[in-house]
Design a protein around this motif. Structure first.
Motif, PDB file in Angstrom:
ATOM      1  N   GLU A   1     -13.794 -33.910 -30.386  1.00 19.46           N
ATOM      2  CA  GLU A   1     -14.676 -33.300 -31.384  1.00 19.46           C
ATOM      3  C   GLU A   1     -15.579 -32.218 -30.819  1.00 19.46           C
ATOM      4  OE1 GLU A   1     -18.161 -36.754 -31.336  1.00 19.46           O
ATOM      5  OE2 GLU A   1     -16.759 -36.625 -33.006  1.00 19.46           O
ATOM      6  N   LEU A   2     -15.664 -32.101 -29.500  1.00 16.02           N
ATOM      7  CA  LEU A   2     -16.461 -31.028 -28.906  1.00 16.02           C
ATOM      8  C   LEU A   2     -15.665 -29.734 -28.761  1.00 16.02           C
ATOM      9  CD1 LEU A   2     -18.569 -32.868 -26.171  1.00 16.02           C
ATOM     10  CD2 LEU A   2     -19.277 -32.105 -28.431  1.00 16.02           C
ATOM     11  N   ASP A   3     -14.363 -29.770 -29.069  1.00 14.00           N
ATOM     12  CA  ASP A   3     -13.556 -28.547 -29.056  1.00 14.00           C
ATOM     13  C   ASP A   3     -13.984 -27.631 -30.198  1.00 14.00           C
ATOM     14  OD1 ASP A   3     -12.075 -29.529 -26.946  1.00 14.00           O
ATOM     15  OD2 ASP A   3     -10.440 -30.268 -28.204  1.00 14.00           O
ATOM     16  N   LEU A   4     -13.741 -26.339 -30.026  1.00 15.87           N
ATOM     17  CA  LEU A   4     -13.998 -25.417 -31.128  1.00 15.87           C
ATOM     18  C   LEU A   4     -13.038 -25.697 -32.273  1.00 15.87           C
ATOM     19  CD1 LEU A   4     -14.658 -21.807 -29.773  1.00 15.87           C
ATOM     20  CD2 LEU A   4     -16.299 -23.551 -30.466  1.00 15.87           C
ATOM     21  N   ALA A   5     -13.559 -25.682 -33.487  1.00 11.68           N
ATOM     22  CA  ALA A   5     -12.729 -25.824 -34.684  1.00 11.68           C
ATOM     23  C   ALA A   5     -12.515 -24.469 -35.339  1.00 11.68           C
ATOM     24  CB  ALA A   5     -13.385 -26.775 -35.679  1.00 11.68           C
ATOM     25  N   MET A   6     -13.591 -23.664 -35.388  1.00  4.01           N
ATOM     26  CA  MET A   6     -13.453 -22.373 -36.067  1.00  4.01           C
ATOM     27  C   MET A   6     -14.353 -21.323 -35.436  1.00  4.01           C
ATOM     28  SD  MET A   6     -15.220 -23.207 -39.731  1.00  4.01           S
ATOM     29  CE  MET A   6     -16.950 -23.574 -39.936  1.00  4.01           C
ATOM     30  N   LEU A   7     -13.932 -20.103 -35.647  1.00  4.32           N
ATOM     31  CA  LEU A   7     -14.645 -18.926 -35.170  1.00  4.32           C
ATOM     32  C   LEU A   7     -14.792 -18.006 -36.376  1.00  4.32           C
ATOM     33  CD1 LEU A   7     -15.665 -17.668 -32.464  1.00  4.32           C
ATOM     34  CD2 LEU A   7     -13.430 -16.561 -32.276  1.00  4.32           C
ATOM     35  N   ILE A   8     -16.015 -17.818 -36.849  1.00  2.59           N
ATOM     36  CA  ILE A   8     -16.258 -17.015 -38.044  1.00  2.59           C
ATOM     37  C   ILE A   8     -17.069 -15.787 -37.658  1.00  2.59           C
ATOM     38  CG2 ILE A   8     -17.297 -16.955 -40.331  1.00  2.59           C
ATOM     39  CD1 ILE A   8     -16.666 -19.775 -40.740  1.00  2.59           C
ATOM     40  N   TYR A   9     -16.553 -14.631 -38.023  1.00  5.36           N
ATOM     41  CA  TYR A   9     -17.215 -13.383 -37.645  1.00  5.36           C
ATOM     42  C   TYR A   9     -18.246 -12.979 -38.692  1.00  5.36           C
ATOM     43  CZ  TYR A   9     -14.407 -12.636 -33.532  1.00  5.36           C
ATOM     44  OH  TYR A   9     -13.859 -12.767 -32.281  1.00  5.36           O
ATOM     45  N   THR A  10     -19.412 -12.610 -38.191  1.00  5.56           N
ATOM     46  CA  THR A  10     -20.517 -12.188 -39.049  1.00  5.56           C
ATOM     47  C   THR A  10     -21.126 -10.924 -38.462  1.00  5.56           C
ATOM     48  OG1 THR A  10     -22.598 -12.933 -40.064  1.00  5.56           O
ATOM     49  CG2 THR A  10     -22.214 -13.608 -37.808  1.00  5.56           C
ATOM     50  N   SER A  11     -21.743 -10.118 -39.290  1.00  5.07           N
ATOM     51  CA  SER A  11     -22.290  -8.838 -38.828  1.00  5.07           C
ATOM     52  C   SER A  11     -23.375  -9.036 -37.787  1.00  5.07           C
ATOM     53  CB  SER A  11     -22.863  -8.043 -40.003  1.00  5.07           C
ATOM     54  OG  SER A  11     -21.826  -7.497 -40.775  1.00  5.07           O
ATOM     55  N   GLY A  12     -23.415  -8.108 -36.818  1.00  4.98           N
ATOM     56  CA  GLY A  12     -24.447  -8.142 -35.788  1.00  4.98           C
ATOM     57  C   GLY A  12     -25.290  -6.882 -35.850  1.00  4.98           C
ATOM     58  N   SER A  13     -26.455  -6.911 -35.232  1.00  4.32           N
ATOM     59  CA  SER A  13     -27.383  -5.782 -35.303  1.00  4.32           C
ATOM     60  C   SER A  13     -26.844  -4.547 -34.577  1.00  4.32           C
ATOM     61  CB  SER A  13     -28.737  -6.184 -34.713  1.00  4.32           C
ATOM     62  OG  SER A  13     -28.581  -6.641 -33.382  1.00  4.32           O
TER      63      SER A  13
END
Length: 518
Positions: free
Chosen positions: A156-168
């Protein structure tokens, strides 16, 4: 617990129950479990390994749902991408996270192909809908054996998802969420919504948007039926679906609420199956809350606030709507939210500071961006932890209920998505004849903030507002396109000669105060 176990457990409990209604097809939990097992086996057979990233570049459809669970079952990390994303931005994401595979719909294959070429990626392409690809979606499901469910895909400590969001900086950042993060968030939300297996949830929100994505995950966790639609473009058809499917849960955003309230033939009590309605992205105006409650008297209305870095932060219990309609509520179960000053210390009620979040739903950081991670995740009140500094300014009342005040940085929050002004400005500068540009957020009762572009053009340029907006629509996701464009001879600058968004905003919002500000 890992996220794919949501589906496995529900398939074991109620194999014949309908899990998904999408594209004219009804899938049982057993069928969804089997199809995702088969796709997982196909991905594994073609080299997708534990920890690999796999992009899901699809609209709301059955294939996207199957794909998400298949990726997790293969031990990989899924990354949903907005289907309106253009090739250059998709290429950036591909170059940044280096995916092993890309799941794509037929109509999006040309965009994906251009992005893969630009990023010089040899990722496996799995295409749905008969488009040419290395591997066809249906071919993968029909031609592969099932993955061995007895062999754990990871922990459960593995990554499940990577979601991209805007950065400054104008470049999107990948938010890293582990299985533990996702399970904690889904458990907390389904707890306060009091979800149960007989719930039927209709979702029109894109699954590339975490609000829409979690409808998929929470339905699988609880054993609910999910009715998946592509958009809210035809509200009358969606309302007919709610009635037809006897929907009990309806997640919406303020733009959808406004469209509903414009429908003159929608009678109060017309949808008696609705048990709850949720809202996020921006606060609903009090008048809209009152009218929604009159239209849907059987439904409890939950006003919520969240951000990609922790999924959900707060919710307002429905019985508090009449008492504090401007509040976004209290921390979701199992977490803590408080307002802090610049030194990180908690502020008393009434004082404005930054919202800080503690809890198991807080992200692990930004993908390969240590500097941005250190700005967001800082030492907390106890020596063993780091807490999330949201960048949002809040205050509390005397009873601890939270109120949104504004953003701390330049990031604009519109329709629940974070938009970097710089990213939009970069696209604007590609317009021939454009000399200066600044993008600001202006208050909007529906969107939270609406994007407003302020530009200066060369004397011989013949640009119109519609031409500028069309240019942006061709090069940006739909939520990043400015709603309005204002032309100026010149944009205000700082003493060092840089365009000042603060002074531009004063020109638009308080034009009489600009001279005083300077």
């Amino acid at each position: 617990m890992r996220v794919e176990q949501f589906l496995r457990a529900s398939a074991a409990r109620c194999p014949e129950k309908i899990a998904l209604v999408a594209g004219g097809r009804r899938m049982s939990f057993a069928a969804l479990d089997e199809e995702s097992d088969r796709l997982a086996a196909a991905l594994r057979a073609r080299g997708v390994a534990r920890g690999d990233r796999v992009l899901v570049f699809m609209e709301n459809c059955r294939e996207a749902v199957v794909g998400i669970f298949a990726i997790l079952k293969a031990g990989a990390v899924f990354s949903p991408v907005n289907p309106s994303t253009k090739a250059d931005k998709l290429a950036y994401v591909i170059g940044n996270c280096r995916p092993a595979a890309l799941l794509v719909q037929a109509r999006l294959v040309p965009v994906a192909a251009a992005a893969l070429e630009e990023a010089r990626s040899d990722a496996l392409v799995v295409a749905a809908g008969g488009a040419p690809a290395v591997l066809g979606f249906e071919e993968a499901i029909e031609g592969s054996g099932r993955i061995d469910a007895s062999e754990p895909a990871g922990i459960e400590l593995d990554l499940a998802m990577l979601i991209y969001t805007s950065g400054s900086t104008g470049f999107p950042k990948g938010v890293m969420m582990t299985h533990q993060n996702v399970v904690a968030a889904a458990t907390s939300i389904t707890t306060y919504l009091e979800n149960r297996p007989d719930d039927i949830v209709l979702n029109v929100l894109p699954i590339s948007f975490d609000y829409g994505l979690y409808q998929v995950l929470m339905a699988a966790k609880v054993g609910m039926t999910l009715v998946l639609e592509k958009s809210f473009a035809f509200p009358q058809a969606i309302l007919a679906r709610i009635a037809e499917e006897k929907v009990t849960g309806f997640p919406l955003v303020p733009t959808m609420a406004a469209l509903l309230l414009q429908m003159r033939d929608l009678a109060p009590g017309a949808l008696p199956s609705l048990r709850y309605i949720t809202n996020t992205a921006a606060a609903l105006p009090p008048a809209h809350i009152e009218r929604l409650q009159a239209l849907f008297p059987t439904a409890r209305l939950f006003s919520m606030y969240g951000l990609t870095e922790c999924k959900r932060c707060t919710y307002l219990p429905p019985e508090q709507l009449a008492v504090r309609p401007g509040s976004v509520g209290i921390a979701i179960p199992g977490t803590e939210a408080y307002v802090a000053g610049d030194d990180g210390a908690r502020l008393p009620p009434g004082e404005t500071g930054e919202l800080v979040i503690r809890g198991p739903h807080v992200m692990k950081g930004y993908w390969e961006d240590e500097r941005a991670t250190d700005r967001a995740l800082r030492p907390g009140p106890y020596p063993w932890e780091k807490v999330l500094h949201t960048g949002d300014l809040f205050r509390t009342d005397s009873e601890g209920f939270l109120y949104f005040v504004g953003r701390k940085d330049d990031i604009i929050k519109t329709r629940g998505e974070k938009v970097s002004p710089k990213e939009v400005e970069n696209v604007l500068y590609a317009l021939p004849g454009l000399r200066e540009a600044a993008v600001i957020g202006v208050p909007d009762p529906i969107l939270g903030q609406a994007l407003h572009a302020v530009i200066a053009v060369e004397p011989d340029a013949d640009l119109t507002e519609q031409e500028v907006i069309r240019h942006c629509a061709r090069n940006l996701e739909d939520f990043m396109v400015p709603r309005r464009v204002t032309f100026r001879h010149e944009l205000p600058k700082t003493t060092t000669g840089k365009i000042s968004r603060r002074l531009v905003a004063l020109q638009i919002l308080e034009p009489g105060t600009l001279e005083a500000a300077e």
